[in-house]
Design an enzyme around this catalytic site. Structure first.
Site, PDB file in Angstrom:
ATOM      1  N   SER A 169       0.825  -1.208   0.000  1.00 59.05           N
ATOM      2  CA  SER A 169       0.000   0.000   0.000  1.00 59.05           C
ATOM      3  C   SER A 169       0.862   1.262   0.000  1.00 59.05           C
ATOM      4  CB  SER A 169      -0.942  -0.067   1.207  1.00 59.05           C
ATOM      5  OG  SER A 169      -1.780   1.043   1.238  1.00 59.05           O
ATOM      6  N   HIS A 374      -7.575  -5.164   0.224  1.00 57.60           N
ATOM      7  CA  HIS A 374      -6.334  -4.433   0.461  1.00 57.60           C
ATOM      8  C   HIS A 374      -5.511  -4.972   1.635  1.00 57.60           C
ATOM      9  CE1 HIS A 374      -3.961  -0.929  -0.493  1.00 57.60           C
ATOM     10  NE2 HIS A 374      -3.894  -0.595   0.781  1.00 57.60           N
TER      11      HIS A 374
END
Ligand SMILES: *[C@@H]1O[C@H](CO)[C@@H](O)[C@H](O)[C@H]1NC(C)=O
Ligand SMILES: *[C@@H]1O[C@H](CO)[C@@H](O)[C@H](O)[C@H]1NC(C)=O
Length: 398
Positions: A169, A374
């Site tokens: 990320s 995610h």
């Protein structure tokens, strides 16, 4: 319609704050990162690095795996994402955490911590609790200053000239910032692996990030809800996410009060409830509000560029708009891992990024599980099988 929407929100506000706390009888929840690593039988070292602008950063090292005493010359540096820390690479345990798996594969594993997270909340001159100046940074400074400083330290201690870099990320964003702002760092990277790559953000689907993008006009209002300097969202703000987020079921009841999951979502199938106490103990790990606002600017403009200071841009950059990160300057080999249910790294944005990277984008891999989210790159039950195995086999090629 508005009224109808408002009622469940109010209800959920109460419901979320009344949700039972996660069980706290799990030993791991009370241990620090070095204590956890030691408990599971791995060697650990703690290193500190002071940046040129005074931030004191902590690195955790697992120099080798359990079955050897030899430190290999294959060095890997792991960089966490937004609101995360070095803890996120290990707290899922030795059969799952990427930090441990790499150590057992024969790597010398170093895990960084960005300025402002719980492990790097210190400065030679500024007090994070008293000086707003401490928090005047976004992921730009993390990528342009912190990551290079940590990599220099790792290479100096190990005597190596280059290393593998794995980011998750924001840990991918900071990699692109580093290698474009300071291109001399490209040659220090054997290969980089982006888990859930975040460069362009305008197809991001996270409702919370869209609220931030929408509100980044009247900032004072926004700051009341999420904190001016350090990102500290109020319970009320998190509850605003209620109608997409807090539903029935034990897992959601617990997660709806966690800022990280409110931003990123989750897939119930991949969550291991046993880990909740240790997860809550380490995550969210803190960040500046500016880190979120910087992403929100990308949602609004469709660009991947430096922080927009508005009227001050001219003074700071010499231009009315902030300069874009020049992806053409990135030459290190890069592999991108992305997935269809990722609220932060949308497929279209990842493909645009890969195209922008040109020859540097050596491969992009769509995760086979369509529900993979995610945070599943860190916590997902099947992450080792469907992501880490491939990363490790690609590393062997470089
Ligand atoms: C969940 O986490 C616990 C603690 O690390 C582990 O023992 C267990 O095997 C995990 N469950 C699954 C399904 O991966
Ligand atoms: C912060 O750094 C200073 C040195 O600049 C040190 O004296 C102090 O103990 C550190 N504080 C924490 C909480 O680590």
């Amino acid at each position: 319609m508005l009224l109808l929407k408002a009622i469940p929100s109010v209800f959920l506000l109460v419901y979320c704050s009344a949700a039972p706390a996660a069980p706290s009888d799990d030993d791991d929840a009370h241990l620090t990162v070095p204590e956890l690593i030691t408990k599971y039988g791995y060697p650990v070292e703690v290193h500190q690095v002071t940046t040129t602008d005074g931030y004191i950063l902590t690195l955790h090292r697992i120099p080798h795996g359990k079955n050897t005493d030899k430190v290999s010359n294959r060095v890997v540096f792991l960089m966490h994402g937004l609101l995360c820390s070095s803890a996120d690479w290990i707290f899922t345990g030795p059969d799952h955490g990427l930090g441990y798996l790499l150590a057992d594969e024969g790597y010398d594993v170093w895990m960084g911590n960005a300025r402002g997270n719980h492990q790097s909340r210190n400065h030679t001159r500024l007090n994070p609790d008293k000086d707003p100046e401490f928090w005047q940074f976004s992921w730009h400074e993390i990528g342009a200053v912190d990551v290079p400083a940590m990599i220099d330290h790792v290479l100096e201690v190990t005597g190596e000239e280059s290393l593998y870099h794995i980011g998750h990320s924001q840990g991918t964003t900071t990699f692109y910032v580093m290698t474009s702002m300071r291109p001399e760092y490209n040659s220090k990277i054997k290969a980089h692996f982006s888990l859930a790559p975040v460069g362009y953000t305008n197809h991001m689907t996270s409702p919370l990030m869209h609220i931030l993008a929408f509100w980044s006009g009247p900032l004072e209002l926004l700051f009341k809800l999420i904190g001016v300097n350090e990102f500290l969202p109020t319970n009320e703000f998190l509850a605003l996410m209620g109608d997409t987020f807090c539903r029935d079921g034990d897992i959601t009841q617990f997660l709806c009060s966690n800022a990280l999951f409110a931003i990123c979502g989750f897939s119930p199938k991949e969550m291991n409830a046993t880990l909740f106490p240790v997860l809550t103990a380490h995550t969210p790990a803190g960040s500046s509000t500016r880190q979120l606002v910087h992403y929100a600017q990308g949602i609004n403009t469709g660009t991947f560029r430096q922080f927009d200071f508005g009227l001050k841009n001219l003074e700071i950059y010499g231009t009315f708009t902030p300069p874009a990160y020049d992806l053409k300057l990135i030459t290190a080999p890069i592999y991108l891992f992305y997935s269809h249910n990722d609220w932060m790294a949308a497929e279209r944005d990842v493909i645009r990024l890969c195209n922008g990277l040109g020859d540097s984008c050596k491969g992009k891999f769509l995760v086979s599980d369509n529900s993979f989210n995610h945070l599943d790159y860190l916590y997902g039950i099947s992450a080792p099988k469907i992501v880490y195995e491939r990363v490790i086999s690609l590393m062997a090629r470089h």
